[in-house]
Design a protein around this motif. Structure first.
Motif, PDB file in Angstrom:
ATOM      1  N   GLU A 153       0.849  -1.191   0.000  1.00  0.00           N
ATOM      2  CA  GLU A 153       0.000   0.000   0.000  1.00  0.00           C
ATOM      3  C   GLU A 153       0.884   1.240   0.000  1.00  0.00           C
ATOM      4  O   GLU A 153       2.061   1.185   0.368  1.00  0.00           O
ATOM      5  CB  GLU A 153      -0.934   0.024   1.216  1.00  0.00           C
ATOM      6  N   LEU A 154       0.319   2.355  -0.420  1.00  0.00           N
ATOM      7  CA  LEU A 154       1.092   3.592  -0.497  1.00  0.00           C
ATOM      8  C   LEU A 154       1.251   4.231   0.881  1.00  0.00           C
ATOM      9  O   LEU A 154       0.384   4.069   1.751  1.00  0.00           O
ATOM     10  CB  LEU A 154       0.389   4.594  -1.423  1.00  0.00           C
ATOM     11  N   PRO A 155       2.324   5.004   1.082  1.00  0.00           N
ATOM     12  CA  PRO A 155       2.430   5.816   2.297  1.00  0.00           C
ATOM     13  C   PRO A 155       1.278   6.807   2.364  1.00  0.00           C
ATOM     14  O   PRO A 155       0.729   7.219   1.330  1.00  0.00           O
ATOM     15  CB  PRO A 155       3.775   6.533   2.117  1.00  0.00           C
ATOM     16  N   GLU A 188       2.752   1.644  -6.709  1.00  0.00           N
ATOM     17  CA  GLU A 188       2.218   0.294  -6.679  1.00  0.00           C
ATOM     18  C   GLU A 188       1.001   0.209  -5.757  1.00  0.00           C
ATOM     19  O   GLU A 188       0.968   0.815  -4.696  1.00  0.00           O
ATOM     20  CB  GLU A 188       3.285  -0.728  -6.240  1.00  0.00           C
ATOM     21  N   PHE A 189      -0.033  -0.498  -6.238  1.00  0.00           N
ATOM     22  CA  PHE A 189      -1.302  -0.694  -5.529  1.00  0.00           C
ATOM     23  C   PHE A 189      -2.072   0.624  -5.304  1.00  0.00           C
ATOM     24  O   PHE A 189      -2.971   0.696  -4.476  1.00  0.00           O
ATOM     25  CB  PHE A 189      -1.085  -1.399  -4.176  1.00  0.00           C
ATOM     26  N   ALA A 190      -1.714   1.664  -6.024  1.00  0.00           N
ATOM     27  CA  ALA A 190      -2.389   2.961  -5.862  1.00  0.00           C
ATOM     28  C   ALA A 190      -3.823   2.888  -6.367  1.00  0.00           C
ATOM     29  O   ALA A 190      -4.135   2.183  -7.332  1.00  0.00           O
ATOM     30  CB  ALA A 190      -1.636   4.049  -6.614  1.00  0.00           C
ATOM     31  N   ASP A 191      -4.709   3.627  -5.701  1.00  0.00           N
ATOM     32  CA  ASP A 191      -6.100   3.721  -6.129  1.00  0.00           C
ATOM     33  C   ASP A 191      -6.237   4.953  -7.012  1.00  0.00           C
ATOM     34  O   ASP A 191      -6.338   6.072  -6.533  1.00  0.00           O
ATOM     35  CB  ASP A 191      -7.024   3.829  -4.916  1.00  0.00           C
ATOM     36  N   LEU A 192      -6.219   4.726  -8.325  1.00  0.00           N
ATOM     37  CA  LEU A 192      -6.236   5.822  -9.305  1.00  0.00           C
ATOM     38  C   LEU A 192      -7.493   5.772 -10.173  1.00  0.00           C
ATOM     39  O   LEU A 192      -7.506   6.316 -11.269  1.00  0.00           O
ATOM     40  CB  LEU A 192      -4.990   5.745 -10.193  1.00  0.00           C
ATOM     41  N   ASN A 193      -8.537   5.116  -9.657  1.00  0.00           N
ATOM     42  CA  ASN A 193      -9.737   4.968 -10.485  1.00  0.00           C
ATOM     43  C   ASN A 193     -10.349   6.317 -10.839  1.00  0.00           C
ATOM     44  O   ASN A 193     -10.458   7.210 -10.016  1.00  0.00           O
ATOM     45  CB  ASN A 193     -10.772   4.067  -9.798  1.00  0.00           C
ATOM     46  N   PHE A 194     -10.688   6.459 -12.109  1.00  0.00           N
ATOM     47  CA  PHE A 194     -11.322   7.648 -12.683  1.00  0.00           C
ATOM     48  C   PHE A 194     -10.433   8.903 -12.633  1.00  0.00           C
ATOM     49  O   PHE A 194     -10.911  10.014 -12.859  1.00  0.00           O
ATOM     50  CB  PHE A 194     -12.667   7.953 -12.000  1.00  0.00           C
ATOM     51  N   ILE A 195      -9.157   8.763 -12.361  1.00  0.00           N
ATOM     52  CA  ILE A 195      -8.265   9.920 -12.360  1.00  0.00           C
ATOM     53  C   ILE A 195      -8.057  10.398 -13.796  1.00  0.00           C
ATOM     54  O   ILE A 195      -8.067   9.608 -14.735  1.00  0.00           O
ATOM     55  CB  ILE A 195      -6.905   9.565 -11.707  1.00  0.00           C
ATOM     56  N   GLY A 209      -0.058  -3.593  -9.748  1.00  0.00           N
ATOM     57  CA  GLY A 209      -1.286  -3.834  -8.998  1.00  0.00           C
ATOM     58  C   GLY A 209      -2.162  -2.613  -8.784  1.00  0.00           C
ATOM     59  O   GLY A 209      -3.100  -2.650  -7.982  1.00  0.00           O
ATOM     60  N   ALA A 210      -1.884  -1.525  -9.487  1.00  0.00           N
ATOM     61  CA  ALA A 210      -2.657  -0.292  -9.293  1.00  0.00           C
ATOM     62  C   ALA A 210      -4.068  -0.426  -9.856  1.00  0.00           C
ATOM     63  O   ALA A 210      -4.320  -1.168 -10.815  1.00  0.00           O
ATOM     64  CB  ALA A 210      -1.944   0.883  -9.951  1.00  0.00           C
ATOM     65  N   ASN A 211      -5.003   0.307  -9.251  1.00  0.00           N
ATOM     66  CA  ASN A 211      -6.380   0.333  -9.723  1.00  0.00           C
ATOM     67  C   ASN A 211      -6.590   1.602 -10.544  1.00  0.00           C
ATOM     68  O   ASN A 211      -6.652   2.698 -10.000  1.00  0.00           O
ATOM     69  CB  ASN A 211      -7.351   0.316  -8.539  1.00  0.00           C
ATOM     70  N   LEU A 212      -6.700   1.425 -11.868  1.00  0.00           N
ATOM     71  CA  LEU A 212      -6.874   2.564 -12.782  1.00  0.00           C
ATOM     72  C   LEU A 212      -8.233   2.511 -13.477  1.00  0.00           C
ATOM     73  O   LEU A 212      -8.418   3.100 -14.530  1.00  0.00           O
ATOM     74  CB  LEU A 212      -5.752   2.569 -13.820  1.00  0.00           C
ATOM     75  N   PHE A 213      -9.173   1.825 -12.883  1.00  0.00           N
ATOM     76  CA  PHE A 213     -10.487   1.641 -13.510  1.00  0.00           C
ATOM     77  C   PHE A 213     -11.076   2.983 -13.953  1.00  0.00           C
ATOM     78  O   PHE A 213     -11.181   3.937 -13.174  1.00  0.00           O
ATOM     79  CB  PHE A 213     -11.444   0.972 -12.528  1.00  0.00           C
ATOM     80  N   GLY A 214     -11.451   3.070 -15.239  1.00  0.00           N
ATOM     81  CA  GLY A 214     -12.125   4.255 -15.761  1.00  0.00           C
ATOM     82  C   GLY A 214     -11.264   5.499 -15.876  1.00  0.00           C
ATOM     83  O   GLY A 214     -11.779   6.588 -16.126  1.00  0.00           O
ATOM     84  N   ALA A 215      -9.955   5.351 -15.714  1.00  0.00           N
ATOM     85  CA  ALA A 215      -9.077   6.532 -15.768  1.00  0.00           C
ATOM     86  C   ALA A 215      -8.923   7.043 -17.199  1.00  0.00           C
ATOM     87  O   ALA A 215      -9.125   6.309 -18.167  1.00  0.00           O
ATOM     88  CB  ALA A 215      -7.708   6.186 -15.187  1.00  0.00           C
ATOM     89  N   ALA A 230      -2.067  -4.789 -12.972  1.00  0.00           N
ATOM     90  CA  ALA A 230      -2.853  -3.566 -12.767  1.00  0.00           C
ATOM     91  C   ALA A 230      -4.248  -3.720 -13.373  1.00  0.00           C
ATOM     92  O   ALA A 230      -4.454  -4.479 -14.324  1.00  0.00           O
ATOM     93  CB  ALA A 230      -2.147  -2.372 -13.398  1.00  0.00           C
ATOM     94  N   ASP A 231      -5.215  -3.014 -12.798  1.00  0.00           N
ATOM     95  CA  ASP A 231      -6.587  -3.024 -13.316  1.00  0.00           C
ATOM     96  C   ASP A 231      -6.769  -1.804 -14.212  1.00  0.00           C
ATOM     97  O   ASP A 231      -6.836  -0.672 -13.749  1.00  0.00           O
ATOM     98  CB  ASP A 231      -7.596  -2.974 -12.163  1.00  0.00           C
ATOM     99  N   LEU A 232      -6.836  -2.050 -15.534  1.00  0.00           N
ATOM    100  CA  LEU A 232      -7.000  -0.986 -16.527  1.00  0.00           C
ATOM    101  C   LEU A 232      -8.355  -1.116 -17.223  1.00  0.00           C
ATOM    102  O   LEU A 232      -8.524  -0.696 -18.356  1.00  0.00           O
ATOM    103  CB  LEU A 232      -5.859  -1.040 -17.547  1.00  0.00           C
ATOM    104  N   ASP A 233      -9.288  -1.683 -16.528  1.00  0.00           N
ATOM    105  CA  ASP A 233     -10.637  -1.889 -17.065  1.00  0.00           C
ATOM    106  C   ASP A 233     -11.259  -0.536 -17.447  1.00  0.00           C
ATOM    107  O   ASP A 233     -11.309   0.394 -16.633  1.00  0.00           O
ATOM    108  CB  ASP A 233     -11.488  -2.595 -15.996  1.00  0.00           C
ATOM    109  N   GLU A 234     -11.712  -0.442 -18.716  1.00  0.00           N
ATOM    110  CA  GLU A 234     -12.408   0.744 -19.233  1.00  0.00           C
ATOM    111  C   GLU A 234     -11.554   2.019 -19.183  1.00  0.00           C
ATOM    112  O   GLU A 234     -12.069   3.132 -19.122  1.00  0.00           O
ATOM    113  CB  GLU A 234     -13.726   0.969 -18.487  1.00  0.00           C
ATOM    114  N   VAL A 235     -10.261   1.871 -19.222  1.00  0.00           N
ATOM    115  CA  VAL A 235      -9.358   3.029 -19.241  1.00  0.00           C
ATOM    116  C   VAL A 235      -9.246   3.566 -20.662  1.00  0.00           C
ATOM    117  O   VAL A 235      -9.250   2.814 -21.632  1.00  0.00           O
ATOM    118  CB  VAL A 235      -7.958   2.634 -18.711  1.00  0.00           C
ATOM    119  N   ASN A 236      -9.138   4.880 -20.789  1.00  0.00           N
ATOM    120  CA  ASN A 236      -8.919   5.516 -22.087  1.00  0.00           C
ATOM    121  C   ASN A 236      -7.420   5.627 -22.329  1.00  0.00           C
ATOM    122  O   ASN A 236      -6.738   6.447 -21.718  1.00  0.00           O
ATOM    123  CB  ASN A 236      -9.562   6.905 -22.109  1.00  0.00           C
ATOM    124  N   LEU A 237      -6.914   4.766 -23.224  1.00  0.00           N
ATOM    125  CA  LEU A 237      -5.491   4.781 -23.574  1.00  0.00           C
ATOM    126  C   LEU A 237      -5.292   5.125 -25.053  1.00  0.00           C
ATOM    127  O   LEU A 237      -4.309   4.721 -25.674  1.00  0.00           O
ATOM    128  CB  LEU A 237      -4.863   3.413 -23.257  1.00  0.00           C
TER     129      LEU A 237
END
Length: 332
Positions: A153-155, A188-195, A209-215, A230-237
């Motif tokens: 987990e992040l600091p 690593e393991f950062a919660d970046l969903n919808f960023i 292992g980062a969560n980038l869902f919908g980013a 990493a979770d890149l589900d529905e990410v705009n790349l």
């Protein structure tokens, strides 16, 4: 200064009084003196003079009203300027205090400084971008773990800044002059969903292992980035640079990879079910055990990839490859 203002006020008052005397006292007498006295009675002359005086009084009253309006406007403008200067001074003081907190060793003080900077950024458009640059610079400097240290987990301070970036009101080409710079950061393991990290520089970043869902990572630079698991589900790349990136076992389900560059990218075991890979480049990419079901991957894209061992493809495509491209079929 005060004495000067008092003297100035007295001079202006005398000047206005002289104008009033001239308009009400002198001009009516002068106007009556221009009339032929033999053709009008003295009573009528006096009446006419009073009428002239009344007209001049109205003009003088209107002039005083305009002067009053002007002076009121000046006072309001001065007050607004004073308030603005005071507010800027307060923001500067808060900004300085928040920067001091940011460098504090105590995590609660440090985190308080981060959220104080967020409030200032929301209140002051002038300070918004410098604060974003300060916070991203802080991540670049402080996110790497201690040598030999493993974490899942992040600091707290890094997580707080990520939350600020997720909540920020602007993004690149919409209120922000430059892309966010998170180059070589450890998230690593950062919660970046919808960023919204449109155009961001994430080259060589560790996003294991980062969560980038919908980013939104449209046009982002992810060259050499570690996105394993990493979770890149529905990410705009769209148009993203993923050259030499590590996407082993990553989830790219329904991800938009249109025109993305995945040259020499490692996609072993990755799931791309339903992803949009129109015009995506897979030159020398490792697609071993990758799931490309429902992706409309083309024959040309498969040919340019390096490793197709055990790749999952739609049955219709496998049939076409077997019948028309036997050399390619041997690589599956």
């Amino acid at each position: 200064m005060r004495h000067f203002q008092e003297t100035k006020s007295i001079i202006i008052s005398i000047f206005i009084a002289l104008i009033g005397f001239f308009l009400i006292g002198v001009i009516p007498i002068y106007q009556v003196s221009q009339i032929d006295a033999t053709s009008i009675s003295i009573l009528d002359l006096a009446k006419l003079e009073n009428e002239f005086r009344a007209a001049m009084a109205q003009i003088f009253g209107g002039l005083l009203l305009l002067i009053g309006i002007y002076l009121t406007w000046r006072r309001i403008s001065a007050m607004e300027q004073t308030v603005e200067i005071t507010q800027k001074g307060q923001i500067t003081e808060r900004f300085t205090r928040a920067i001091d907190q940011l460098g504090n060793d105590k995590v609660e003080v440090n985190t308080g400084g981060i959220y104080a900077l967020e409030r200032i950024a929301n209140e002051s458009s002038e300070d918004y971008w410098p604060i974003i640059e300060i916070l991203t610079s802080y991540i670049r400097k402080n996110s790497p773990p201690e040598p030999g240290m493993e974490r899942n987990e992040l600091p707290i301070d890094i997580e707080a800044i990520i939350n600020v970036l997720r909540r920020r009101k602007n993004y690149y080409e919409n209120g922000e002059p430059s892309p966010i710079n998170l180059k070589q950061t450890y998230l690593e393991f950062a919660d970046l969903n919808f960023i919204n990290l449109k155009g961001a520089n994430l080259s060589s970043a560790n996003l294991f292992g980062a969560n980038l869902f919908g980013a939104n990572l449209f046009g982002a630079n992810l060259e050499f980035a570690n996105l394993e698991e990493a979770d890149l589900d529905e990410v705009n790349l769209n148009f993203a640079n993923l050259k030499l990136a590590n996407l082993k076992l990553a989830n790219l389900e329904e991800t938009d990879l249109e025109s993305a560059d995945l040259e020499e990218t490692d996609l072993e075991g990755a799931t791309l079910f339903g992803a949009n890979i129109l015009r995506a480049k897979f030159k020398s990419a490792n697609l071993k055990n990758a799931d490309f079901l429902s992706t409309d991957i083309s024959i040309d894209q498969l040919y340019e990839a390096k490793n197709l061992q055990n790749i999952k493809l739609d049955y219709e495509l496998i049939y076409e490859i077997r019948e028309k491209h036997p050399h390619l079929f041997e690589r599956l």
